[in-house]
Design a protein around this motif. Sequence first.
Motif, PDB file in Angstrom:
ATOM      1  N   ALA A   1       6.040  10.989  -4.708  1.00  0.00           N
ATOM      2  CA  ALA A   1       4.786  11.229  -5.430  1.00  0.00           C
ATOM      3  C   ALA A   1       3.949   9.954  -5.503  1.00  0.00           C
ATOM      4  O   ALA A   1       2.726   9.987  -5.322  1.00  0.00           O
ATOM      5  CB  ALA A   1       5.085  11.749  -6.836  1.00  0.00           C
ATOM      6  N   ALA A   2       4.608   8.823  -5.749  1.00  0.00           N
ATOM      7  CA  ALA A   2       3.894   7.546  -5.805  1.00  0.00           C
ATOM      8  C   ALA A   2       3.308   7.201  -4.439  1.00  0.00           C
ATOM      9  O   ALA A   2       2.188   6.681  -4.344  1.00  0.00           O
ATOM     10  CB  ALA A   2       4.839   6.443  -6.272  1.00  0.00           C
ATOM     11  N   GLY A   3       4.057   7.502  -3.380  1.00  0.00           N
ATOM     12  CA  GLY A   3       3.559   7.246  -2.031  1.00  0.00           C
ATOM     13  C   GLY A   3       2.343   8.086  -1.702  1.00  0.00           C
ATOM     14  O   GLY A   3       1.370   7.597  -1.110  1.00  0.00           O
ATOM     15  N   ILE A   4       2.372   9.363  -2.091  1.00  0.00           N
ATOM     16  CA  ILE A   4       1.227  10.252  -1.852  1.00  0.00           C
ATOM     17  C   ILE A   4       0.005   9.770  -2.627  1.00  0.00           C
ATOM     18  O   ILE A   4      -1.118   9.741  -2.109  1.00  0.00           O
ATOM     19  CB  ILE A   4       1.584  11.700  -2.250  1.00  0.00           C
ATOM     20  N   MET A   5       0.235   9.366  -3.869  1.00  0.00           N
ATOM     21  CA  MET A   5      -0.865   8.873  -4.702  1.00  0.00           C
ATOM     22  C   MET A   5      -1.476   7.606  -4.103  1.00  0.00           C
ATOM     23  O   MET A   5      -2.704   7.433  -4.088  1.00  0.00           O
ATOM     24  CB  MET A   5      -0.349   8.587  -6.113  1.00  0.00           C
ATOM     25  N   THR A   6      -0.635   6.732  -3.585  1.00  0.00           N
ATOM     26  CA  THR A   6      -1.115   5.501  -2.946  1.00  0.00           C
ATOM     27  C   THR A   6      -1.921   5.820  -1.691  1.00  0.00           C
ATOM     28  O   THR A   6      -2.970   5.216  -1.439  1.00  0.00           O
ATOM     29  CB  THR A   6       0.069   4.592  -2.583  1.00  0.00           C
ATOM     30  N   ALA A   7      -1.435   6.784  -0.905  1.00  0.00           N
ATOM     31  CA  ALA A   7      -2.142   7.175   0.316  1.00  0.00           C
ATOM     32  C   ALA A   7      -3.524   7.736  -0.007  1.00  0.00           C
ATOM     33  O   ALA A   7      -4.508   7.443   0.686  1.00  0.00           O
ATOM     34  CB  ALA A   7      -1.314   8.206   1.083  1.00  0.00           C
ATOM     35  N   LEU A   8      -3.617   8.532  -1.069  1.00  0.00           N
ATOM     36  CA  LEU A   8      -4.909   9.084  -1.472  1.00  0.00           C
ATOM     37  C   LEU A   8      -5.861   7.976  -1.925  1.00  0.00           C
ATOM     38  O   LEU A   8      -7.061   8.011  -1.631  1.00  0.00           O
ATOM     39  CB  LEU A   8      -4.711  10.102  -2.600  1.00  0.00           C
ATOM     40  N   ALA A   9      -5.311   6.994  -2.646  1.00  0.00           N
ATOM     41  CA  ALA A   9      -6.140   5.872  -3.092  1.00  0.00           C
ATOM     42  C   ALA A   9      -6.677   5.085  -1.902  1.00  0.00           C
ATOM     43  O   ALA A   9      -7.852   4.698  -1.871  1.00  0.00           O
ATOM     44  CB  ALA A   9      -5.328   4.960  -4.009  1.00  0.00           C
TER      45      ALA A   9
END
Length: 334
Positions: free
Chosen positions: A181-189
């Motif tokens: 989830a943290a990785g997905i959030m970082t990718a979106l950012a």
Amino acid sequence: RGEQEYALWTGLFAGALLLSKYTGILLPVSLGLYIILYRRSLFANRYLYLAVILCIAVFSPVIYWNYLHDFISFKFQIGHGVAQEKVFHPNEFFKFSGAQLLLFHPLYLLPLFYFIVRDREIFSRKKMFLLIPFLFTLGFFIYFAAFKKANAQWALPAYLSATILLAYYLAQRNAAKLIVAAGIMTALALLLIKTPAGDVIPAVKNFKSRAVKIDHFDKEIKSLHIDIDSYDYILIDDYHGTDVAYYFKKYDNVLVVTPERFSNFNIWRYEDLNISMASPLVSLPKLGKCLYAGISDLHLYELNQLFGKGKVLLFEKKMIGSREISFYLVEYHN
């Protein structure tokens, strides 16, 4: 023998840390707190004192330089970060505290605090070795942010030990979903930062405009067919603009016009050009051909008074985030 060697290495690297950043003192202080609370027996070990002496020896060139210059950088650092009056500023406090979520990652920092609170063995010696530097350093900056504006990145040293502690908790709990989830959030950012989609968010737009400052400046210089190498000096508003001058390899020919925020450039301009460190420009030696690159109408006026009216190569209104500024490139002959 192993602990003795570690003590000396700790002293060496602690000194190097202080050479890098004055606020690095918070990590050795955190280590001292840990020793007081959990390893008081080390006070009977001579290698602890040898480590302290080694740390001071490594840092001694900075101490000596400050001694020769009335401890000017120490005074600046204290005045820069510590408010003279303890008046609570909730806006700055919550802005700084909230920025820590973005700095370390909201899906890492919040769970870390949760894990710490839920950990029944958090006061064990090994965990406190990591927890004390994290909480002490973070708490130090959050406290001062309550009374004066503080930059979010100042608290970064707190996350050195926090990262190790978080990794331990994630491994113990097999928190693969949280990591994904943290990785997905970082990718979106990153997607927002790298594409025009992020321009609808003022904070992202402001970050992007600052991050590409030098690239835009380079394009403007080339479009105007300006030969940077033909200038003897680059004149800039403050030390924040030195990255532009350094980009064009003007390492020794940078003149910071304002003394508004003291830096080593003020000392250099005094030592090299005999220009006052603490007052606005009132006179200049012969500098030759100069290029002013800045945004200050006041500095432009002062330079015109000193040099005579310069040749305006570029005057442009720019948007830096939500702020409109006037940007000048002006050529002077002195």
